[in-house]
Design a protein around this motif. Structure first.
Motif, short mmCIF file in Angstrom:
data_model
loop_
_atom_site.label_atom_id
_atom_site.label_comp_id
_atom_site.label_asym_id
_atom_site.label_seq_id
_atom_site.Cartn_x
_atom_site.Cartn_y
_atom_site.Cartn_z
N LEU A 158 0.82 -1.20 0.00
CA LEU A 158 0.00 0.00 0.00
C LEU A 158 0.86 1.26 0.00
CD1 LEU A 158 -2.86 1.13 0.09
CD2 LEU A 158 -2.80 0.94 2.58
N GLU A 159 1.92 1.23 0.77
CA GLU A 159 2.81 2.40 0.85
C GLU A 159 3.47 2.69 -0.49
OE1 GLU A 159 5.95 4.25 4.04
OE2 GLU A 159 5.87 2.07 3.83
N ASN A 248 -5.65 -1.18 -8.72
CA ASN A 248 -4.65 -2.14 -8.25
C ASN A 248 -4.54 -2.16 -6.73
OD1 ASN A 248 -4.02 -2.79 -10.91
ND2 ASN A 248 -2.35 -1.30 -11.03
N ALA A 249 -4.88 -1.04 -6.11
CA ALA A 249 -4.74 -0.93 -4.65
C ALA A 249 -5.96 -1.43 -3.89
CB ALA A 249 -4.46 0.52 -4.26
N VAL A 250 -7.06 -1.73 -4.59
CA VAL A 250 -8.29 -2.12 -3.90
C VAL A 250 -8.10 -3.25 -2.90
CG1 VAL A 250 -10.55 -3.24 -4.26
CG2 VAL A 250 -9.94 -1.19 -5.55
N ILE A 291 -10.36 -10.66 -6.63
CA ILE A 291 -10.78 -9.27 -6.54
C ILE A 291 -10.25 -8.49 -7.75
CG2 ILE A 291 -10.50 -7.12 -5.22
CD1 ILE A 291 -10.42 -8.90 -2.69
N ASP A 292 -8.99 -8.67 -8.05
CA ASP A 292 -8.40 -7.99 -9.21
C ASP A 292 -9.16 -8.33 -10.49
OD1 ASP A 292 -6.39 -6.70 -7.81
OD2 ASP A 292 -4.93 -8.30 -8.08
N ALA A 293 -9.52 -9.60 -10.65
CA ALA A 293 -10.21 -10.04 -11.87
C ALA A 293 -11.63 -9.52 -11.95
CB ALA A 293 -10.21 -11.57 -11.93
N SER A 294 -12.21 -9.15 -10.81
CA SER A 294 -13.59 -8.68 -10.78
C SER A 294 -13.72 -7.18 -11.01
CB SER A 294 -14.23 -9.02 -9.43
OG SER A 294 -14.27 -10.43 -9.22
#
Length: 296
Positions: A158-159, A248-250, A291-294
């Motif tokens: 995240l950072e 990407n950060a989700v 999650i990324d794929a969704s």
């Protein structure tokens, strides 16, 4: 409670408690109790700003002496009009309804952007919270809620992108209880007690996590949650396109929010809630690829 209401020049009538700190008065008004005056004043400030920008928010009813709130025995009370409409439920978030919820969040953020130059808004940072009090709380727990290596890996990811994530005024407490709909359309936003400047995807992630945390109680299948995620983000992007860095950060923002809750509940001595939040954290970490794929 009747004596309090009289100070607004209103006959009490039927008063019904709807939350631990809120009452419905005569099916027309909402009385809310605060311990923190700063929190109350922040709520009023943000609600006024949104109202001035055409966003449906409750009207503050002034006391007989013209003041916005009543101070009584160390508590503070504000009375507002009751907005029409009902709360949406997770089970209703199918197809276009989920897309519509994303649009509602986007509209709120667009309105918030018009308030950016208002002085004295609360400046906050999810990353700073994770690196400071959250870490300290987890250390105090002996890293029993999450492994230190897992926590550090999430924080480091995240950072590495945090400076690329747009910041703005956000709601910070986005759940079904704070949105009202009438005839399938938004009729109002409520409760801005926690509104602050933070990364804008916080609100989206927070909302989706609330559905995930309660999905079994609400009868939502695992696959349905990923579909809701896809549709809510698609709806939001009809109003505000998200940057690639945000998408990407989700997963890491979601994981960060859940471990923040785990640390908070641990501090409050609410072990069951802390464990549940830690389990959601683990689920998010393990579902990163899905999650990324969704995400559209």
């Amino acid at each position: 409670m009747d004596k309090l209401i009289l100070q607004w020049g209103i006959q009490p009538g039927i008063i019904k408690r709807i939350y631990p700190s809120a009452w419905e008065v005569r099916d027309t008004y909402i009385l809310k109790e605060y311990d923190d005056l700063y929190e109350l004043e922040r709520n009023l400030q943000v609600a006024r700003l949104l109202g001035e920008n055409g966003i449906p928010v409750p009207e503050v009813i002034c006391l007989k002496d013209g003041k916005d709130y009543l101070a009584e025995n160390g508590k503070y009370y504000v009375l507002t009009g009751k907005l029409p409409g009902q709360h949406l439920t997770a089970g209703q978030l199918v197809g276009e309804m989920a897309v519509g919820m994303g649009e509602i969040l986007g509209d709120l953020h667009l309105a918030f952007q018009k308030c950016e130059n208002t002085p004295n808004l609360w400046e906050n940072s999810l990353l700073a919270e994770l690196k400071n009090w959250v870490r300290q709380a987890l250390e105090k727990e002996g890293w029993n809620l999450v492994k230190q290596a897992e926590f550090q890996k999430m924080v480091s990811r995240l950072e590495s992108v945090y400076d690329e994530l747009p910041r703005q005024l956000i709601h910070r407490d986005v759940h079904f209880g704070n949105f009202l709909l009438a005839n399938g359309k938004l009729s109002g936003y409520i409760d801005f007690d926690l509104s602050q400047k933070n990364i804008r995807i916080f609100d989206i992630c927070y909302f989706l996590l609330g559905i995930l945390a309660e999905r079994e109680c609400d009868g939502i299948a695992e696959e349905e949650w990923f579909e809701i995620l896809r549709n809510v983000i698609a709806g939001y992007e009809r109003r505000i396109p998200l940057r690639d860095a945000e998408k990407n950060a989700v997963p890491d923002v979601m994981a960060g929010i859940e471990i923040l809750f785990a640390a908070y509940f641990a501090q409050q001595g609410e072990e069951h809630s802390a464990r549940h939040a830690a389990e959601i954290f683990q689920y998010i970490v393990g579902s990163r690829a899905r999650i990324d794929a969704s995400i559209p």
